[in-house]
Design a protein around this motif. Sequence first.
Motif, PDB file in Angstrom:
ATOM      1  N   SER A   1       3.156  -1.498   4.035  1.00 40.22           N
ATOM      2  CA  SER A   1       2.598  -0.197   3.691  1.00 40.22           C
ATOM      3  C   SER A   1       3.633   0.883   3.942  1.00 40.22           C
ATOM      4  O   SER A   1       4.453   0.786   4.856  1.00 40.22           O
TER       5      SER A   1
ATOM      6  N   THR B   1      -7.194   9.270   4.791  1.00 45.20           N
ATOM      7  CA  THR B   1      -7.219   7.922   4.218  1.00 45.20           C
ATOM      8  C   THR B   1      -7.480   6.908   5.313  1.00 45.20           C
ATOM      9  O   THR B   1      -6.871   6.950   6.382  1.00 45.20           O
TER      10      THR B   1
ATOM     11  N   SER C   1       3.422   5.111   4.341  1.00 44.24           N
ATOM     12  CA  SER C   1       2.450   6.189   4.459  1.00 44.24           C
ATOM     13  C   SER C   1       3.129   7.484   4.883  1.00 44.24           C
ATOM     14  O   SER C   1       4.131   7.480   5.597  1.00 44.24           O
TER      15      SER C   1
ATOM     16  N   LYS D   1      -4.650   9.628   8.977  1.00 45.05           N
ATOM     17  CA  LYS D   1      -4.659   8.346   8.286  1.00 45.05           C
ATOM     18  C   LYS D   1      -4.853   7.221   9.293  1.00 45.05           C
ATOM     19  O   LYS D   1      -4.320   7.261  10.403  1.00 45.05           O
TER      20      LYS D   1
ATOM     21  N   CYS E   1      -1.511   9.540  12.538  1.00 46.28           N
ATOM     22  CA  CYS E   1      -1.576   8.207  11.931  1.00 46.28           C
ATOM     23  C   CYS E   1      -1.811   7.175  13.019  1.00 46.28           C
ATOM     24  O   CYS E   1      -1.142   7.185  14.056  1.00 46.28           O
TER      25      CYS E   1
ATOM     26  N   LEU F   1       0.393   4.907   0.604  1.00 48.14           N
ATOM     27  CA  LEU F   1      -0.589   5.851   1.147  1.00 48.14           C
ATOM     28  C   LEU F   1       0.128   7.170   1.431  1.00 48.14           C
ATOM     29  O   LEU F   1       0.298   7.574   2.574  1.00 48.14           O
TER      30      LEU F   1
ATOM     31  N   TYR G   1       0.850  -1.187   0.000  1.00 47.11           N
ATOM     32  CA  TYR G   1       0.000   0.000   0.000  1.00 47.11           C
ATOM     33  C   TYR G   1       0.891   1.244   0.000  1.00 47.11           C
ATOM     34  O   TYR G   1       1.718   1.410   0.890  1.00 47.11           O
TER      35      TYR G   1
ATOM     36  N   GLY H   1       5.577   4.478   8.521  1.00 47.77           N
ATOM     37  CA  GLY H   1       4.907   5.736   8.261  1.00 47.77           C
ATOM     38  C   GLY H   1       5.674   6.927   8.793  1.00 47.77           C
ATOM     39  O   GLY H   1       6.454   6.813   9.744  1.00 47.77           O
TER      40      GLY H   1
ATOM     41  N   ASN I   1       4.619  -2.176   8.410  1.00 50.74           N
ATOM     42  CA  ASN I   1       4.050  -0.850   8.171  1.00 50.74           C
ATOM     43  C   ASN I   1       5.051   0.219   8.588  1.00 50.74           C
ATOM     44  O   ASN I   1       5.502   0.239   9.737  1.00 50.74           O
TER      45      ASN I   1
ATOM     46  N   ILE J   1      -4.833   2.895   9.504  1.00 50.63           N
ATOM     47  CA  ILE J   1      -4.507   1.614   8.875  1.00 50.63           C
ATOM     48  C   ILE J   1      -4.937   0.503   9.825  1.00 50.63           C
ATOM     49  O   ILE J   1      -4.431   0.390  10.940  1.00 50.63           O
TER      50      ILE J   1
ATOM     51  N   SER K   1       1.655  11.118   6.542  1.00 49.39           N
ATOM     52  CA  SER K   1       0.447  11.718   7.110  1.00 49.39           C
ATOM     53  C   SER K   1       0.681  13.203   7.363  1.00 49.39           C
ATOM     54  O   SER K   1       1.465  13.581   8.228  1.00 49.39           O
TER      55      SER K   1
END
Length: 260
Positions: A114, A95, A116, A122, A151, A89, A87, A143, A141, A124, A118
Amino acid sequence: MSNNIIHQQTLIISSDQTSKADYHFVIEKNSSILIKINGQKQLEVNFEVQICNNSNFTCLFVNDNENKVVINDHYAIGADSEVQIAYSLLNNSYTESNSVYDLQGRGTNIHVLSASISRVEKKINQICNHLNSNTTANIDNYGVVFENGSCQMVVKNIINKGRKECRTHQTSRLLTFGEKAMGKILPMLYIDDNEVEASHACSIGQPDEQQIYYLQTRGLSRQQAIKLITIGYLMPITKVIENKDINDILQKEIEMRVMH
């Protein structure tokens, strides 16, 4: 909408054309798909994916929509299948990503990741259900949260009693910039059998100010230094997926979103 994916496919979903999109995919053999979401309006996207036995499936979501997006994706995975789902993002709008991975057949191996960024909010949410013995799941993940952004990552792995020789691991990391950047990680392991492997790792923190200072001494502004640190933090995630085409797309997306 129902689709059989053979070989490789690109699916573009625009919020300027619809506010809600529903898809049902049946995956056979070796398949890959790139899903690009764009537009200026709010959008809800729902995916139901059935992955047949002995399949190899790679999927990349790229969310470039500039308004609220909710992605709901559910995977039912057959025996002896290799699945990789990524993902991206990195967009600048709200999102929410809600994912369920049902590992139904023995010998199933799934890797989820993922990346991401932010600047607003966001979320997840991921649930991985080990519904048979000898299944493997790895969830990663990563981010970055900037000032005034938030997030939340909620990752749940479930191994019920009798699902022996299962392996489940999750890693969730958030890098925050600014006092008003908010990050929250909720790692969950629900394990009801002894003959399994299960672990999780998570971290939330700000970058080392010495790193930023060092880059500034090399002639970079603080903003340029933060961008380089962000790229360095997210880029390793592009090496996890074995599909080179997917890796290249994800790498370019990170560079574009961070540097512009």
